[in-house]
Design a protein around this motif. Structure first.
Motif, mmCIF file in Angstrom:
data_model
loop_
_atom_site.group_PDB
_atom_site.id
_atom_site.type_symbol
_atom_site.label_atom_id
_atom_site.label_comp_id
_atom_site.label_asym_id
_atom_site.label_seq_id
_atom_site.Cartn_x
_atom_site.Cartn_y
_atom_site.Cartn_z
ATOM 1 N N LYS A 149 0.856 -1.184 0.000
ATOM 2 C CA LYS A 149 0.000 0.000 0.000
ATOM 3 C C LYS A 149 0.894 1.237 0.000
ATOM 4 N N ALA A 150 0.971 1.905 -1.145
ATOM 5 C CA ALA A 150 1.842 3.077 -1.286
ATOM 6 C C ALA A 150 1.047 4.352 -1.112
ATOM 7 N N GLU A 151 1.657 5.312 -0.451
ATOM 8 C CA GLU A 151 1.027 6.616 -0.233
ATOM 9 C C GLU A 151 2.045 7.709 -0.529
ATOM 10 N N ALA A 152 1.698 8.603 -1.445
ATOM 11 C CA ALA A 152 2.562 9.733 -1.788
ATOM 12 C C ALA A 152 2.238 10.908 -0.884
ATOM 13 N N LEU A 153 3.258 11.441 -0.217
ATOM 14 C CA LEU A 153 3.056 12.518 0.752
ATOM 15 C C LEU A 153 3.941 13.711 0.423
ATOM 16 N N ALA A 154 3.395 14.890 0.588
ATOM 17 C CA ALA A 154 4.190 16.102 0.429
ATOM 18 C C ALA A 154 5.180 16.189 1.575
ATOM 19 N N TRP A 155 6.335 16.852 1.312
ATOM 20 C CA TRP A 155 7.364 16.949 2.338
ATOM 21 C C TRP A 155 6.838 17.574 3.625
ATOM 22 N N GLY A 156 5.966 18.546 3.472
ATOM 23 C CA GLY A 156 5.451 19.218 4.658
ATOM 24 C C GLY A 156 4.619 18.315 5.553
ATOM 25 N N ASP A 157 4.123 17.215 4.986
ATOM 26 C CA ASP A 157 3.282 16.294 5.755
ATOM 27 C C ASP A 157 4.044 15.078 6.274
ATOM 28 N N LEU A 158 5.134 14.715 5.583
ATOM 29 C CA LEU A 158 5.786 13.439 5.864
ATOM 30 C C LEU A 158 6.390 13.363 7.261
#
Length: 452
Positions: free
Chosen positions: A66-75
Motif C-alpha cells: 500500500k503506497a502513499e505519496a506525501l508532500a514533504w510538509g506532511d511526511l
C-alpha cells in the motif's frame, strides 16, 4: 443410528465446505500489507510505483503493498505521529538527516540484505556514505539528484561569459545578465534567482559553507556561525540579491523555476534536474534544449578551493515495530532490479540519477529520449557525485551524518533562514545577524542536550 450419525457428519462436512468456500476470499484478503510512504507526488512517479507494485504482488501473492505519496510538509509529522502511536509504516522516505536522527534513536532496522542483493560495489561511493552507520545500512537512497547552477546559455554566449570559478565571478556574471532589454529603463531580465523558503535557504547555506571551506558546527557541536566563512557567505548573498527578481524571498521552487523558463531570470543557483521537465512544458517554443538552458559547475568562495552541491537523495527507511519488515525487504529488492528501477528512474529521468552503476550504463537508460536531450545536466551531476562534492542538506563532512543527529532540528528551527533574511532584506550587518543566530542555535542545542 450409524446412518443418522453419517447424516450428521455429512451435514457438518457440508457446512465446513461452505464455510471454507465463503472464507476463502476473506482469507486471501488478509495478505500481509506493507505500507510504503514516499515523497514523489508527481503523476509519472506515482504511476511507475503503482506498476512496480502490481508486478511485485503478482510474484508474491501473499503480500500487498500500500503506497502513499506525501508532500514533504506532511511526511515528517506523519512519521513522528505513527511512531508515537506504535504503528509506523514498514517503509518511508526521509531526508538523510532524518534517517541519521532516527537511527540514533534506535528506531530503524538495517537494510543490509537489500544492499547485498543490489551488490554493494554496484552503488556509487557517495550513495554508500549516505545511509551507512557503522557497519550497517539504515538508509538506502531511492535516487539522487544534485543541485545545479542553471543558466541561459544563449544570453551568456552573447555576453562572452564563461563558467564562474569563484563567487566574485558569479557576481560579475549576475550583474552582466541583469538587463533592460527594451530600453524603457526597467529591468526585464534579472541575473539570478533562488527559492526563498526555509528548506532551500538551509540547503543553500550548507552548500555555501562547504564551498567556502567552513563548518556549521564543530566536533563539540558548537555552532560556527560567527566564523569568517559564514560572514563571507552572508555578504556574498547580500551582493547577489541585488540581481534577483523582486519578491524572491517569498518564492518557492516552482515559482523560482518559472522565473527561468519565463525569461525573468538568467541563472538559477538552486536548480535541479526536475526542472528540465518544467522547461519542456513551459519554455517558449523552440527553447527547450541545452542551447538555451544549460548548467555550469558551481563556484567556490574566497576561503574555499572547490565547489559544493547539495544532493536531493531521500533514503528508504525500515521501521522497528512495523508489522511486516521481512516482506518490505523483499519489496525493496524487487524495486531495485534493473527492469523495475528503470521505469521509476524514467519517471523523472534528469532528476532521478540512478544509484546503481549498472543502470547508469544500461543502454535502455542511456537511450531514454530525455536523457539524450539533457545529457550535460546528468554529466554535471555525475561529476559532483564522483568527485565527492555533493552532500545531503546541512552535511558538510560525512562524519556529520553520524555525529550530528540534531541537524533536522536546526533545519526546522528557521534559524539559518532568519539570519539570511536579516542580512539580505533588513540590512542587518552580517556579523550582528550571525551572532544572533549563533546564540539561538546554542540555546536550542543546550535545550536538546547536545551542547554543554
Amino acid at each position: 443410528m450409524i446412518a443418522k450419525k453419517l447424516g450428521v457428519f455429512s451435514a457438518v462436512g457440508l457446512v465446513l465446505v461452505l464455510l471454507l468456500a465463503w472464507a476463502g476470499p476473506a482469507l486471501a484478503a488478509e495478505a500481509k500489507v506493507v505500507n510504503v510512504w514516499h515523497t514523489e507526488t508527481n503523476a509519472a512517479s506515482r504511476k511507475a510505483i503503482d506498476n512496480i507494485i502490481k508486478r511485485f504482488e503478482a510474484k508474491h501473492p501473499g503480500i500487498k503493498v500500500k503506497a502513499e505519496a506525501l508532500a514533504w510538509g506532511d511526511l515528517e509529522g506523519k512519521i513522528m505521529a505513527s511512531m508515537a502511536a506504535g504503528s509506523p509504516p514498514e517503509l518511508s522516505h526521509g531526508q538523510p538527516i532524518t534517517c541519521a536522527a532516527l537511527q540514533a534513536k534506535g528506531v530503524l532496522l538495517p537494510l543490509d540484505e537489500v544492499v547485498a542483493a543490489i551488490g554493494e560495489n554496484n552503488l556509487w561511493d557517495q550513495i554508500k556514505k549516505v545511509g551507512k552507520f557503522g557497519k550497517h545500512y539504515y538508509g538506502l537512497v531511492h535516487a539522487a539528484g544534485t543541485s545545479l547552477l542553471i543558466y541561459r546559455k544563449d544570453l551568456a554566449q552573447k555576453k562572452g561569459l564563461k563558467n564562474p570559478k569563484t563567487w566574485n565571478d558569479l557576481l560579475k556574471a549576475a550583474k552582466a545578465l541583469t538587463m533592460d532589454t527594451n530600453g524603457d529603463g526597467k529591468i526585464d531580465i534579472y541575473g539570478v534567482t533562488i527559492p526563498g523558503d526555509n528548506l532551500f535557504i538551509n540547503i543553500l547555506m550548507g552548500e555555501l559553507i562547504a564551498a567556502n571551506g567552513g563548518k556549521l558546527f564543530d566536533e563539540k557541536n558548537r555552532p560556527q556561525f560567527t566564523k569568517t566563512q559564514m560572514i563571507q557567505a552572508l555578504n556574498f548573498l547580500k551582493e547577489l540579491t541585488k540581481y534577483m527578481p523582486p519578491g524572491w524571498e517569498g518564492h518557492g521552487y516552482r515559482e523560482t523555476f518559472a522565473n527561468m523558463y519565463g525569461g525573468k531570470a538568467a541563472m538559477m543557483f538552486q536548480g535541479y534536474g526536475r526542472g528540465a521537465s518544467l522547461i519542456e512544458q513551459y519554455a517558449p517554443k523552440g527553447w527547450a534544449s541545452t542551447d538555451y538552458y544549460d548548467v555550469w559547475i558551481k563556484p567556490h568562495g574566497p576561503s574555499g578551493a572547490k565547489p559544493a552541491a547539495q544532493v536531493d537523495e531521500e533514503t528508504w527507511m525500515l521501521f522497528k515495530g512495523s508489522k511486516h519488515p521481512k516482506e518490505a525487504i523483499e519489496f525493496l529488492k524487487f524495486f531495485y532490479k534493473d527492469p523495475e528501477y528503470l521505469e521509476y528512474i524514467q519517471s523523472v529521468p534528469i532528476h532521478f540519477f540512478p544509484i546503481t552503476k549498472s543502470l547508469r550504463k544500461n543502454p535502455a537508460y542511456l537511450n531514454t529520449p530525455m536523457v539524450k536531450r539533457w545529457k550535460g545536466w546528468l554529466d554535471v551531476q555525475q561529476y559532483y557525485l564522483e568527485k565527492d562534492l555533493a552532500k545531503p542538506t546541512l552535511i558538510i563532512e560525512w562524519s556529520d551524518m553520524n555525529n550530528k543527529p540534531y541537524l533536522m532540528e536546526i533545519l526546522g528551527s528557521g534559524i539559518l533562514k532568519d539570519m539570511v533574511m536579516e542580512v539580505t532584506k533588513e540590512g542587518v550587518p552580517a556579523e550582528k545577524a550571525a551572532a544572533k543566530a549563533q546564540k539561538r542555535a546554542e540555546e536550542l542545542l543546550k535545550m536538546k542536550g547536545y551542547l554543554k
